[in-house]
Design a protein around this motif. Structure first.
Motif, PDB file in Angstrom:
ATOM      1  N   ASP A  24      -1.008   0.465   8.116  1.00 26.98           N
ATOM      2  CA  ASP A  24      -0.979   1.650   8.765  1.00 26.98           C
ATOM      3  C   ASP A  24      -0.919   2.838   7.810  1.00 26.98           C
ATOM      4  O   ASP A  24      -1.400   4.009   8.105  1.00 26.98           O
ATOM      5  CB  ASP A  24       0.019   1.782   9.728  1.00 26.98           C
ATOM      6  CG  ASP A  24       0.076   0.881  10.924  1.00 26.98           C
ATOM      7  OD1 ASP A  24      -1.221   0.356  10.947  1.00 26.98           O
ATOM      8  OD2 ASP A  24       0.769   0.419  11.644  1.00 26.98           O
ATOM      9  N   ALA A  28      -7.181   7.225   5.606  1.00 23.82           N
ATOM     10  CA  ALA A  28      -8.555   7.465   5.832  1.00 23.82           C
ATOM     11  C   ALA A  28      -8.510   8.851   5.501  1.00 23.82           C
ATOM     12  O   ALA A  28      -8.162   9.797   5.980  1.00 23.82           O
ATOM     13  CB  ALA A  28      -8.887   7.138   7.069  1.00 23.82           C
ATOM     14  N   THR A  52      -7.236  11.425   8.085  1.00 21.35           N
ATOM     15  CA  THR A  52      -7.842  11.283   9.530  1.00 21.35           C
ATOM     16  C   THR A  52      -7.104  10.135  10.295  1.00 21.35           C
ATOM     17  O   THR A  52      -7.671   9.806  11.277  1.00 21.35           O
ATOM     18  CB  THR A  52      -9.273  11.221   9.480  1.00 21.35           C
ATOM     19  OG1 THR A  52      -9.666   9.736   8.617  1.00 21.35           O
ATOM     20  CG2 THR A  52      -9.988  12.109   8.945  1.00 21.35           C
ATOM     21  N   ASN A  53      -5.897   9.738   9.874  1.00 21.22           N
ATOM     22  CA  ASN A  53      -5.352   8.430  10.549  1.00 21.22           C
ATOM     23  C   ASN A  53      -3.913   8.859  10.575  1.00 21.22           C
ATOM     24  O   ASN A  53      -3.513   9.904  10.055  1.00 21.22           O
ATOM     25  CB  ASN A  53      -5.605   7.058  10.039  1.00 21.22           C
ATOM     26  CG  ASN A  53      -5.255   6.884   8.605  1.00 21.22           C
ATOM     27  OD1 ASN A  53      -4.691   7.807   8.019  1.00 21.22           O
ATOM     28  ND2 ASN A  53      -5.317   5.515   8.129  1.00 21.22           N
ATOM     29  N   SER A  54      -2.961   7.720  10.885  1.00 17.20           N
ATOM     30  CA  SER A  54      -1.640   8.144  10.912  1.00 17.20           C
ATOM     31  C   SER A  54      -0.958   8.098   9.493  1.00 17.20           C
ATOM     32  O   SER A  54       0.484   8.094   9.793  1.00 17.20           O
ATOM     33  CB  SER A  54      -1.015   7.085  11.954  1.00 17.20           C
ATOM     34  OG  SER A  54      -1.118   6.002  11.204  1.00 17.20           O
ATOM     35  N   GLU A  94      -0.546  15.165   6.146  1.00 17.58           N
ATOM     36  CA  GLU A  94      -1.017  14.045   7.236  1.00 17.58           C
ATOM     37  C   GLU A  94      -2.022  14.981   8.218  1.00 17.58           C
ATOM     38  O   GLU A  94      -2.450  16.149   7.690  1.00 17.58           O
ATOM     39  CB  GLU A  94       0.460  14.030   8.026  1.00 17.58           C
ATOM     40  CG  GLU A  94       1.050  15.529   8.349  1.00 17.58           C
ATOM     41  CD  GLU A  94       2.463  15.020   9.264  1.00 17.58           C
ATOM     42  OE1 GLU A  94       2.553  13.753   9.148  1.00 17.58           O
ATOM     43  OE2 GLU A  94       3.078  15.719   9.221  1.00 17.58           O
ATOM     44  N   ILE A  95      -2.215  14.360   9.341  1.00 18.32           N
ATOM     45  CA  ILE A  95      -3.045  14.994  10.370  1.00 18.32           C
ATOM     46  C   ILE A  95      -2.584  16.430  10.432  1.00 18.32           C
ATOM     47  O   ILE A  95      -1.659  16.556  11.096  1.00 18.32           O
ATOM     48  CB  ILE A  95      -3.474  14.169  11.643  1.00 18.32           C
ATOM     49  CG1 ILE A  95      -4.130  13.018  11.241  1.00 18.32           C
ATOM     50  CG2 ILE A  95      -3.983  15.109  12.477  1.00 18.32           C
ATOM     51  CD1 ILE A  95      -4.311  12.101  12.521  1.00 18.32           C
TER      52      ILE A  95
END
Length: 137
Positions: A24, A28, A52-54, A94-95
């Motif tokens: 996880d 990305a 673009t992910n967690s 992060e996002i």
């Protein structure tokens, strides 16, 4: 006699949880060059590397090739440039919180590739992962 089986199952569960967290945490990434809102002739911009992910990252180092249409140093270079975010202190990427650098647009605003070295939680490291960078707007 059941005790070793319980311990082994617990170890296996912990190993599986660790592997899932590592999976996880693999980022990305995507790259963008965003023009500044100021009146600077349209040449000042910001390079952003977005997750673009967690995944949550601690640092991102970007290797900008010599032929890239941007320059972190304000002028064209004859060799690749390495830039890191954050430069000092702690940061989280992060996002919604991208790594970013001020750059000058020195060539045609066409998509190009950079290499990213990303460090995250749980000892995760992606080394020289290719990231496509596009110009926004």
């Amino acid at each position: 006699r059941e005790r070793p089986n319980v311990i082994e199952r617990r170890r296996e569960r912990h190993r599986a949880e660790y592997e899932q967290r590592k999976k996880d945490a693999t980022p990305a990434l995507e790259g963008h060059v965003v023009k500044s809102g100021g009146n600077q002739g349209g040449q000042r911009a910001q390079l952003e590397i977005r997750v673009t992910n967690s995944a949550r990252l601690k640092t991102v180092t970007v290797i900008v090739p010599a032929n890239a249409p941007i320059s972190p140093g304000g002028r064209g270079w004859l060799m690749e440039q390495w830039i890191q975010y954050p430069e000092a202190g702690n940061g989280v990427i992060e996002i919604g919180r991208p790594a970013h650098w001020d750059v000058d647009v020195t060539g045609e605003p066409e998509p190009f590739m950079v290499l990213a070295i990303a460090h995250g939680d749980y000892g995760m490291k992606r080394d020289r992962c290719p990231v496509r960078v596009v110009f926004d707007g």
